[in-house]
Scaffold this active site. Structure first.
Site, PDB file in Angstrom:
ATOM      1  N   ASN A   7       0.870  -1.180   0.000  1.00  0.00           N
ATOM      2  CA  ASN A   7       0.000   0.000   0.000  1.00  0.00           C
ATOM      3  C   ASN A   7       0.903   1.225   0.000  1.00  0.00           C
ATOM      4  O   ASN A   7       1.437   1.618   1.041  1.00  0.00           O
ATOM      5  CB  ASN A   7      -0.912  -0.020   1.225  1.00  0.00           C
ATOM      6  CG  ASN A   7      -1.849   1.183   1.283  1.00  0.00           C
ATOM      7  OD1 ASN A   7      -1.773   2.084   0.466  1.00  0.00           O
ATOM      8  ND2 ASN A   7      -2.723   1.192   2.275  1.00  0.00           N
ATOM      9  N   HIS A 179     -12.914   3.656   0.035  1.00  0.00           N
ATOM     10  CA  HIS A 179     -12.936   2.689   1.143  1.00  0.00           C
ATOM     11  C   HIS A 179     -13.653   1.404   0.729  1.00  0.00           C
ATOM     12  O   HIS A 179     -14.205   0.682   1.573  1.00  0.00           O
ATOM     13  CB  HIS A 179     -13.637   3.273   2.387  1.00  0.00           C
ATOM     14  CG  HIS A 179     -12.945   4.442   3.000  1.00  0.00           C
ATOM     15  ND1 HIS A 179     -13.641   5.527   3.518  1.00  0.00           N
ATOM     16  CD2 HIS A 179     -11.631   4.709   3.171  1.00  0.00           C
ATOM     17  CE1 HIS A 179     -12.773   6.409   3.999  1.00  0.00           C
ATOM     18  NE2 HIS A 179     -11.552   5.934   3.801  1.00  0.00           N
ATOM     19  N   ARG A 238     -11.132  17.032   6.281  1.00  0.00           N
ATOM     20  CA  ARG A 238     -11.947  17.325   5.107  1.00  0.00           C
ATOM     21  C   ARG A 238     -13.315  17.866   5.521  1.00  0.00           C
ATOM     22  O   ARG A 238     -13.906  17.394   6.488  1.00  0.00           O
ATOM     23  CB  ARG A 238     -12.134  16.074   4.243  1.00  0.00           C
ATOM     24  CG  ARG A 238     -10.849  15.518   3.656  1.00  0.00           C
ATOM     25  CD  ARG A 238     -11.148  14.311   2.787  1.00  0.00           C
ATOM     26  NE  ARG A 238      -9.947  13.662   2.296  1.00  0.00           N
ATOM     27  CZ  ARG A 238      -9.647  12.373   2.475  1.00  0.00           C
ATOM     28  NH1 ARG A 238     -10.489  11.585   3.135  1.00  0.00           N
ATOM     29  NH2 ARG A 238      -8.532  11.854   2.005  1.00  0.00           N
ATOM     30  N   GLU A 381      -8.637  -4.551   5.328  1.00  0.00           N
ATOM     31  CA  GLU A 381      -8.480  -4.299   3.894  1.00  0.00           C
ATOM     32  C   GLU A 381      -7.332  -5.108   3.305  1.00  0.00           C
ATOM     33  O   GLU A 381      -7.401  -5.562   2.160  1.00  0.00           O
ATOM     34  CB  GLU A 381      -8.267  -2.800   3.665  1.00  0.00           C
ATOM     35  CG  GLU A 381      -9.463  -1.960   4.092  1.00  0.00           C
ATOM     36  CD  GLU A 381      -9.159  -0.478   4.117  1.00  0.00           C
ATOM     37  OE1 GLU A 381      -9.345   0.177   3.072  1.00  0.00           O
ATOM     38  OE2 GLU A 381      -8.740   0.032   5.166  1.00  0.00           O
TER      39      GLU A 381
END
Length: 394
Positions: A7, A179, A238, A381
């Site tokens: 990743n 996601h 954000r 994940e």
């Protein structure tokens, strides 16, 4: 088969090596500050920990150090790279080109490159990781697993923006969602716990980055993030949803460029901007407990928006059977889970306070008579990437 999961960020790299015979993690680690002073590899073989400081000028060097660590005679976990059957790469944006994970070919790499303008901070780093592994492990299958793929099942009315349709045709401007590997993993675990593959499930990935997804019979039918991860929930830094006219307003009032306002919306807003304390929800919860009103406001606003999306997706699916909390905040903050669930009593949610107090474990936190079930399911994940990679490499 052993599968290496990579990743890559712009200046960091996370990795895990799985033994897929039992899906155990043989080693994992992190390379930080790639291309910057003070770069370091933190390697964790089993229960151990090794830190290697070095000048890590690029992703080629970072990947090379990871491979050396995995095969090192003192703290390695494999004798040879030949033992690694495949590499799986997290790729943030697959656009409309990919609705599932794929084996990487020159054509696939070209398609990922074509989506750089949709994810300029992420896709270039993902590509660098792919190219570095391909160079250093020639002949080892490389696979791409996309954050956006799970949401490609959304119907057009869920992903189209109400702009002139030609913009979608010309530039593929639409909601993509992110996601995806997390929403997929926890929703599948929810189906297993419910023993009902047709269930309607709302998954809440709550952390510094946050999103909600509506999953009907295993298919994503709506999600809160949009063409970029800026849309949707309030997040660590954000803004989430806001009136687009604010951009021009702020440009005029603050004498800022579009890029400067965009930077504010992505990096200086969210709970950081509201609280003035931190983008870390743990710090904000501490400050709120000490009487900081802006910190309390940040938490209240976050919970309000999560509840709003859960209500909207309940309507979208004409009902809901289960709600799932996952990711850093969702898995570990009993107070945030309670605050959200307390505002959803119309769904017949009856929270079990004792079970809700547990952290980071897979558990149903509602009472047996609760009409809608609520689960905490730690996300994984990396395991999704490893499974998809192993299946593609067979």
């Amino acid at each position: 088969m052993k599968v290496l999961v990579i990743n890559c960020g712009s200046s960091s790299l996370k990795y895990q090596l799985f033994d897929m015979t039992d899906e155990s993690v043989l080693a994992k680690g992190l390379v930080e500050r790639i291309g910057l002073p003070g770069s370091i590899l933190i390697h964790r073989p089993g229960e151990g920990k090794v830190e290697i400081e070095a000048e890590i000028e690029n992703h080629d060097k970072a990947i090379a150090m990871v491979l050396d660590a995995l095969t090192d005679k003192n703290h390695g976990v494999v004798q040879s790279l030949d033992e690694i059957g495949a590499c799986g790469h997290r790729v943030v944006h697959g656009g409309e080109a990919f609705s599932s994970s794929v084996a990487i070919s020159p054509a696939v790499l070209e398609a990922i490159q074509a989506n750089v303008e949709l994810a300029p901070l992420h896709n270039p780093a993902n590509i660098m990781g792919i190219e570095a592994c391909t160079k250093l492990m020639p002949g080892t299958p490389q696979c791409a697993v996309f954050d956006t793929a799970f949401h490609q099942t959304m119907p057009a009315e869920a992903y189209i923006y109400a702009l002139p349709y030609e913009y979608y045709e010309k530039y593929r401007i639409r909601r993509y969602g992110f996601h995806g590997t997390s929403h997929y993993y926890v929703s599948q675990r929810a189906y297993a716990l419910l023993q009902n593959p047709q269930a309607k499930v709302i998954t809440c990935h709550l952390g510094n980055g946050a999103s909600v997804a509506a999953v009907n019979a295993g298919r994503s039918v709506d999600t809160s993030m949009g063409m970029t991860p800026l849309e949707g929930l309030v997040m660590g830094t954000r803004s989430g949803d806001l009136d687009p006219a604010l951009i021009e307003f702020l440009m005029n009032k603050e004498q800022q460029s579009v890029s400067e306002v965009n930077d504010t919306l992505n990096k200086k807003s969210g709970v950081l901007g509201i609280s003035g304390v931190s983008s870390d929800f743990r710090d904000i919860e501490t400050a709120a407990g000490e009487g900081n009103e802006r910190a309390r406001l940040a938490l209240d606003l976050f919970a309000h928006v999560v509840k709003k999306y859960i209500g909207a997706y309940t309507a979208t699916m004409d009902g809901v059977d289960a709600i799932v909390f996952t990711a850093g905040l969702g898995e570990n903050s009993a107070s945030m889970r309670k605050q959200v669930c307390d505002g959803l009593r119309f769904l017949g949610i009856l929270l079990d306070e004792e079970k809700n107090a547990l952290r980071g474990t897979e558990i149903e936190i509602t009472k047996p008579e609760s009409k809608t079930k609520v689960f905490v399911i730690p996300t994984n994940e990396e395991l999704v990437i490893a499974r998809d990679t192993a299946n593609l490499a067979v």
